[in-house]
Design a protein around this motif. Sequence first.
Motif: not given
Length: 294
Positions: A205-211, A232-238
């Motif tokens: 699983p891939v999650s994204c931690q945006t700053v 769309r890239a199946r990455v969870r905005p976390y």
Amino acid sequence: MSPEVTAKYPYVANAYSKELAAKCPAFAKQVNPDPRELEEDDYGPDPFGEEEEAAGCYGLKQRFEDRVLIMASDSCFMNCRHCTRKGLLRQAEVVRTDEELQTCMAYVQDHPLVRDVLISGGDPLVLPDEEVMRFVRSFSGLAQVDVVRLCTRAPCVNPARITRDLAALLGRSGKVWVNTQFNCAEELTPEAVEACTNLVRAGVPVSCQTVLLAGVNDSAERLLELFRALLRARVRPYYVFQCDPIAGISHFRVPLEKAQKIERECAERIGGLGLPRFVMDIPGALRKTPIGEM
Ligand code: SF4
């Protein structure tokens, strides 16, 4: 490029980052040094005490009872100008020898509440596959550990690093999640999407931690573009993080009231799967603090 800035906060960028920066002004702000990094502010280089190690345990940090952070490297493919650890890169205490790794494993075993091991740095994927897997196997082999989180910006700044072979190795461990960082939709290039797809197909699983960064993504429109590209890239905005209270990044900091307004606008325009938690890290707090509570 100002030599005074780079003397304090070195400029590091791989070929891919330089190429992306040339095409995308929002990404360029994350790569290229800015004289404002030297402006006086009220912050120090290490508000979370990341230089302090758990007793006798080189490269291991513990702030929360269920998690430990293992510093596996002290460098990155590029030095993000907004990095929380910008004053520590290439200077941090990291785990390198088998003996040091054994000491960290013994620490985890002595703390049975620990269930989540973050392998971080710097970026652990600057290490070769076998080194990365030395860390992954060590901790995923402990029965008490549910999750091994690999914290890496490689999918965004060096997507070719996420080969199918590496993804398969990570997937085979059965416990690895990748935490990455994309800050604007333009960073989801075809290469970056392929890197994420390799991981997802391998069962990671891939999650994204945006700053949240002034001039990069500080509007609901910019963030919604990003969240949709991630889905769309199946990455969870976390998570979306407020900038940490550290020296040298004040020009990126978005005022709290503006951040709260952006969060509300996003919540009204995207479903829960695409809506990350907007949080801030407060030194001494026992959790990430939702910005809506501030
Ligand atoms: S990849 Fe992460 S640790 Fe490395 S410079 Fe960027 S934000 Fe900092």
